[in-house]
Design an enzyme around this catalytic site. Structure first.
Site, PDB file in Angstrom:
ATOM      1  N   TRP A 147      10.955  -5.309  12.698  1.00 27.36           N
ATOM      2  CA  TRP A 147      11.314  -5.751  11.350  1.00 27.36           C
ATOM      3  C   TRP A 147      12.825  -5.627  11.219  1.00 27.36           C
ATOM      4  O   TRP A 147      13.375  -4.566  11.433  1.00 27.36           O
ATOM      5  CB  TRP A 147      10.623  -4.902  10.289  1.00 27.36           C
TER       6      TRP A 147
ATOM      7  N   HIS B  34       2.447   0.393  11.662  1.00 34.15           N
ATOM      8  CA  HIS B  34       3.866   0.224  11.346  1.00 34.15           C
ATOM      9  C   HIS B  34       4.562   1.563  11.530  1.00 34.15           C
ATOM     10  O   HIS B  34       4.158   2.565  10.935  1.00 34.15           O
ATOM     11  CB  HIS B  34       4.041  -0.288   9.913  1.00 34.15           C
TER      12      HIS B  34
ATOM     13  N   ARG C 263       6.381 -13.117  13.568  1.00 33.77           N
ATOM     14  CA  ARG C 263       5.463 -12.758  12.482  1.00 33.77           C
ATOM     15  C   ARG C 263       6.056 -13.323  11.190  1.00 33.77           C
ATOM     16  O   ARG C 263       7.173 -12.970  10.804  1.00 33.77           O
ATOM     17  CB  ARG C 263       5.299 -11.240  12.409  1.00 33.77           C
TER      18      ARG C 263
ATOM     19  N   GLU D 299       5.088  -3.433  13.062  1.00 34.88           N
ATOM     20  CA  GLU D 299       6.437  -3.337  12.497  1.00 34.88           C
ATOM     21  C   GLU D 299       7.059  -2.041  12.985  1.00 34.88           C
ATOM     22  O   GLU D 299       6.361  -1.036  13.169  1.00 34.88           O
ATOM     23  CB  GLU D 299       6.434  -3.297  10.966  1.00 34.88           C
TER      24      GLU D 299
ATOM     25  N   TYR E  89       7.716   3.770  11.136  1.00 38.33           N
ATOM     26  CA  TYR E  89       9.002   4.076  10.527  1.00 38.33           C
ATOM     27  C   TYR E  89       9.190   5.598  10.550  1.00 38.33           C
ATOM     28  O   TYR E  89       9.001   6.217  11.589  1.00 38.33           O
ATOM     29  CB  TYR E  89       9.071   3.475   9.119  1.00 38.33           C
TER      30      TYR E  89
ATOM     31  N   ASN F  39      -0.536  -7.526   4.609  1.00 37.81           N
ATOM     32  CA  ASN F  39       0.486  -6.555   5.004  1.00 37.81           C
ATOM     33  C   ASN F  39       0.298  -5.235   4.268  1.00 37.81           C
ATOM     34  O   ASN F  39       0.123  -5.213   3.043  1.00 37.81           O
ATOM     35  CB  ASN F  39       1.874  -7.115   4.680  1.00 37.81           C
ATOM     36  N   GLU F  40       0.296  -4.122   5.016  1.00 39.06           N
ATOM     37  CA  GLU F  40       0.273  -2.768   4.448  1.00 39.06           C
ATOM     38  C   GLU F  40      -0.618  -2.712   3.214  1.00 39.06           C
ATOM     39  O   GLU F  40      -0.157  -2.426   2.101  1.00 39.06           O
ATOM     40  CB  GLU F  40       1.696  -2.315   4.136  1.00 39.06           C
TER      41      GLU F  40
END
Length: 537
Positions: free
Chosen positions: A279, A221, A78, A250, A223, A154-155
């Protein structure tokens, strides 16, 4: 760069009835496409993403990273791009990226990072601006639908006004199609990608249906919001129950907003046939340097996170399969390459050695992808390094230690050869009994938010020769290393460790060498040459 993420969500809500509608099949999609929950190649072969992100826009000269990522068995990379929030990546630069993707047999997810945190982070672009950027580089993307995925932004929404994500994303998809893009599109969730308010989850069906080609995949994503197995499995199950395509676009092994459960993320992705992209390769800053998979873009220097995602359970090394578009067998090639020859050791120092061996051959059709070098220690032999040629320089070894190593070849379908015969060598004792060193630095130049320290002079202060040196120093709070030369630097928090390279580690008594680095600092902070501790080996 710091990745700003949302707070841990409350308990997951039940699925809306609207998400239970079975999606329509793909309409006239070319190249990569979605079918139900899966990504398919044009020939109908299922493709499961196993890859990592590479911050190209901030490190445009690190183009060797594509080959290095491929050598570690990833099938996808990516690529971070910018249309102007950072120095813009032109159409010619994107064309070069496309060429690198094809040459290195990688599916490439190209993402526009300008949209990160829109509505909450100053300077962020809208998704509409992101589409304008994609249109500006369209000439580089024509005819690449078989191996390029466009991650529109992205985001794209922070934690403020996440509800706007649905209309903004629908509009972006519609505009991409009206501009003639035929690619598989990827759309990130709001809430800094973590969707803890479930805006993407609960509106995914409507967004999917808005694509006239029905060729959009959703990206979550993971996290700190996803720090328990229950949260991970509930979110993934929601999309699979709805019959909608999802990838983990991610994730990391740690983060400032919490400790994501990477073991469950990877295990669930594997068991469900879902793609994941970790990531990130290298170059992280702003306090999240621990998310680097390799040190200073050096593929032979895997961090603990790199070891985990490439070589751990459900990792890239054992689960990745090359796209059949590039000639990969999609798992059909089961013929292992021949066993490599016995490695020979040369240039042995207190901390390293150079190994060479006779090459393997592969008759299974996938082609040799590289070699793995192991230390003989029983069933769980630690991996010492990887090479795409029949030689490698090992670093970071311990002085006065005996090593027994062997080599295994790996082909493009991830078949491993047998172990080569082992070879044994012992590293030199280093500079014990009279070796020592000192280090001192000078601020060469500085500007409003950065400075250069050069030279940092390393001097052998002992009475015997040394074959290597390690210098440690601490940067003030808010200062970050942004570049270095003549040393390998690793960063943990504000502590920086610089290690000698093969050409400047050997110093006779009184001999000296130097290295340098560039640092960023908050505007107005004082540039510092630092205080250094030097250890010889």
């Amino acid at each position: 760069m710091r990745k700003r993420l949302g707070l841990v969500a409350a308990a997951f809500l039940s699925l809306l009835v609207s998400m239970l509608i079975v999606p329509a099949p793909a309409h006239a999609a070319v190249g990569l496409r979605v079918s139900g929950t899966r990504i398919m190649e044009a020939n109908g072969n299922a493709f499961v993403i196993r890859g990592v992100s590479h911050a190209h826009t901030w490190f445009p000269t690190q183009t060797s990273s594509f080959a290095a990522i491929k050598a570690l068995r990833a099938n996808t990379v990516r690529v971070v791009l910018s249309g102007g929030r950072w120095p813009a990546n032109s159409a010619s630069d994107v064309a070069n990226i496309v060429s690198l993707c094809r040459t290195n047999r990688l599916i490439c997810v190209l993402e526009n990072h300008d949209t990160t945190g829109y509505g909450e982070q100053s300077g962020a672009y809208t998704l509409d601006q992101a589409v304008t950027y994609w249109n500006s580089v369209r000439s580089a993307l024509t005819g690449t639908e078989d191996f390029i995925v466009i991650n529109i932004g992205n985001e794209p929404i922070g934690n403020n006004n996440a509800a706007s994500w649905t209309s903004a994303t629908t509009s972006a998809i519609s505009r991409m199609r009206s501009l003639g893009f035929q690619h598989l599109l990827m759309v990130d969730a709001p809430n800094w990608g973590q969707d803890w308010q479930f805006t993407m989850r609960d509106n995914a069906q409507a967004v999917f249906n808005s694509d006239p080609q029905r060729n959009t995949v959703f990206s979550i994503h993971m996290y700190g919001v996803f720090d328990t197995a229950a949260e991970i499995t509930a979110y993934l199950s929601a999309f699979q129950t709805a019959g909608l395509p999802l990838v983990i676009g991610e994730f990391g092994h740690d983060h400032s907003d919490g400790n994501p459960d990477e073991d469950t993320i990877m295990a669930q992705a594997q068991s469900r046939g879902l793609g994941y992209i970790g990531w990130s390769w290298s170059g992280n800053g702003g306090g999240v340097e621990y998310l680097d998979m390799v040190t200073n873009f050096n593929a032979a220097s895997l961090t603990s996170w790199g070891q985990r995602i490439f070589n751990g359970a459900n990792g890239i090394g054992t689960t990745s399969r090359e796209a059949t578009f590039f000639g990969g067998g999609g798992g059909d090639d089961t013929t292992a390459p021949t066993t490599p020859g016995t490695p020979s050791a040369a240039d042995v120092t207190s901390s390293g050695a150079r190994l060479t061996w006779s090459a393997s051959t592969d008759s299974g059709g996938s082609g040799l992808a590289g070699y793995n070098v192991y230390r003989e220690q029983g069933a769980n032999d630690p991996l010492l390094g990887q090479s795409t040629t029949n030689s490698i320089t090992l670093t970071g070894l311990s002085p006065a230690t005996q090593y027994q190593v062997y080599v295994r070849a790996r082909d493009g379908a991830n078949n491993l050869s047998g172990n080569s015969p082992t070879t044994t060598f012992t590293t030199s004792p280093g500079g014990s009994g009279g070796g020592g060193c000192t280090a001192a630095g000078t601020v060469q130049t500085q500007w409003s938010n950065g400075y250069v320290v050069q030279p940092v002079t390393v001097t052998n202060s002992g009475t015997s020769a040394v074959s290597g040196w390690t210098v440690t120093f601490t940067l003030p709070s808010g200062h970050t290393v942004t570049g270095s030369w003549n040393a390998t630097l690793t960063v943990s928090g504000q502590t920086v460790t610089a290690r000698s390279l093969g050409y400047n580690g050997n110093l006779g008594p009184g001999g000296s060498t130097s290295f340098g680095f560039q640092a960023g600092r908050p505007n107005g902070n004082t540039a510092t040459a630092g205080s250094y501790t030097c250890t010889a080996s």
